[in-house]
Design a protein around this motif. Structure first.
Motif, mmCIF file in Angstrom:
data_model
loop_
_atom_site.group_PDB
_atom_site.id
_atom_site.type_symbol
_atom_site.label_atom_id
_atom_site.label_comp_id
_atom_site.label_asym_id
_atom_site.label_seq_id
_atom_site.Cartn_x
_atom_site.Cartn_y
_atom_site.Cartn_z
ATOM 1 N N ALA A 167 41.575 43.057 35.538
ATOM 2 C CA ALA A 167 42.685 42.280 36.103
ATOM 3 C C ALA A 167 42.636 42.306 37.631
ATOM 4 O O ALA A 167 42.902 41.287 38.284
ATOM 5 N N LEU A 168 42.290 43.451 38.213
ATOM 6 C CA LEU A 168 42.171 43.560 39.667
ATOM 7 C C LEU A 168 41.049 42.647 40.171
ATOM 8 O O LEU A 168 41.218 41.927 41.153
ATOM 9 N N ILE A 169 39.918 42.679 39.481
ATOM 10 C CA ILE A 169 38.786 41.835 39.870
ATOM 11 C C ILE A 169 39.197 40.363 39.801
ATOM 12 O O ILE A 169 38.918 39.586 40.720
ATOM 13 N N LYS A 170 39.867 39.982 38.721
ATOM 14 C CA LYS A 170 40.275 38.585 38.569
ATOM 15 C C LYS A 170 41.243 38.174 39.671
ATOM 16 O O LYS A 170 41.164 37.070 40.199
ATOM 17 N N ALA A 171 42.148 39.072 40.035
ATOM 18 C CA ALA A 171 43.086 38.769 41.120
ATOM 19 C C ALA A 171 42.339 38.585 42.434
ATOM 20 O O ALA A 171 42.652 37.684 43.218
ATOM 21 N N CYS A 172 41.342 39.427 42.677
ATOM 22 C CA CYS A 172 40.541 39.314 43.905
ATOM 23 C C CYS A 172 39.691 38.041 43.891
ATOM 24 O O CYS A 172 39.565 37.361 44.907
ATOM 25 N N ILE A 173 39.116 37.721 42.740
ATOM 26 C CA ILE A 173 38.302 36.509 42.616
ATOM 27 C C ILE A 173 39.165 35.279 42.882
ATOM 28 O O ILE A 173 38.714 34.318 43.495
ATOM 29 N N ILE A 228 37.392 41.735 49.955
ATOM 30 C CA ILE A 228 38.732 41.669 49.364
ATOM 31 C C ILE A 228 39.025 42.931 48.567
ATOM 32 O O ILE A 228 40.109 43.505 48.663
ATOM 33 N N LEU A 229 38.044 43.390 47.779
ATOM 34 C CA LEU A 229 38.231 44.617 47.003
ATOM 35 C C LEU A 229 38.502 45.804 47.906
ATOM 36 O O LEU A 229 39.371 46.633 47.620
#
Length: 194
Positions: free
Chosen positions: A123-129, A178-179
Motif C-alpha cells: 500500500a505504501l509503494i502504491k501510494a508513492c507510485i 519519494i520512498l
C-alpha cells in the motif's frame, strides 16, 4: 504467441458471441483498470478509459495478428487510450526532482522494493507510485505489479526495450526519492530514541 484458448475466444467474439466478449472483459478488466488508475490517478477517468479500451479492443479485434500475447495487445490499447485521455485533458503533473543518487542507495531501495511488494506494505509503494508522473507509474506497475518483461512493456508502449530499461531505471530513482521522504520521519524518530 497467443494460446489456443485465446484464439478460440477471439474467434467466438468475431463470430458475434456476446458471452465470449463478456468473458474477455472479465479476464482483462482488472489489469486494464489498474494500469489506467496508475496513469490517470482518478477513479472515474480510469473507469471510462477501461470501458473505452474494451470498445476499442472489440472494434479492432480484426487487427490483432497474434504475434504477441493477447494480454500484451490489450495492455497496449489501454496504454494508448490513457495517453489519449492525458493529452485531451492536458494534465501537467509536477515531476520529482532527482539529485545525485548513488547506485548503492538505488540497489538498497530495489531490494527493499521487492520485499515490500511481497508483504502487506505494498500500500505504501502504491501510494508513492501514485505521486509519480503517469509514464513512470505505468512502467513500475507493468514491471513490478503485473510482472511483465522489458520486451512486453516495449511492445505495449511502443519504444525500444533498452529505452524501457532506461525509463524504468529513472522511474525507480524517482520512486526511491519519494520512498525516502516517506521513510525519513520514521528514521529520525528512531535516532531520537537512542
Amino acid at each position: 504467441m497467443t494460446t489456443n484458448d485465446e484464439n478460440i475466444l477471439i474467434q467466438s467474439i468475431k463470430d458475434g458471441d456476446a458471452k465470449a466478449y463478456a468473458q474477455l472483459v472479465n479476464r482483462y478488466k482488472a489489469m486494464v483498470y489498474t494500469l489506467a488508475l496508475r496513469m490517470l490517478k482518478n477513479r472515474e477517468e480510469a473507469e471510462e478509459v477501461a470501458q473505452d479500451t474494451f470498445i476499442k479492443v472489440f472494434r479492432s479485434l480484426h487487427k490483432f495478428k497474434g504475434d504477441s500475447k493477447f494480454s500484451t495487445w490489450v495492455y497496449r490499447v489501454a496504454y494508448n487510450t490513457c495517453l489519449d485521455t492525458i493529452k485531451k485533458n492536458k494534465k501537467y503533473i509536477n515531476d520529482v526532482a532527482i539529485d545525485e543518487f548513488t547506485f548503492n542507495k538505488l540497489d538498497v531501495i530495489d531490494n527493499a522494493l521487492e520485499n515490500i511488494i511481497k508483504e502487506e506494505k505494498s500500500a505504501l509503494i502504491k501510494a508513492c507510485i501514485n505521486k509519480l508522473p503517469e509514464d513512470s507509474s505505468a512502467l513500475l506497475t507493468l514491471f513490478y505489479f503485473e510482472e511483465l518483461s522489458l520486451d512486453e512493456i516495449s511492445t505495449i508502449i511502443n519504444i525500444e526495450a533498452n529505452t524501457v530499461k532506461v525509463k524504468l531505471f529513472r522511474a525507480r530513482k524517482k520512486l526511491a526519492v519519494i520512498l525516502e521522504q516517506y521513510l525519513q520521519p520514521q528514521n529520525s524518530m528512531n535516532y531520537g530514541t537512542r
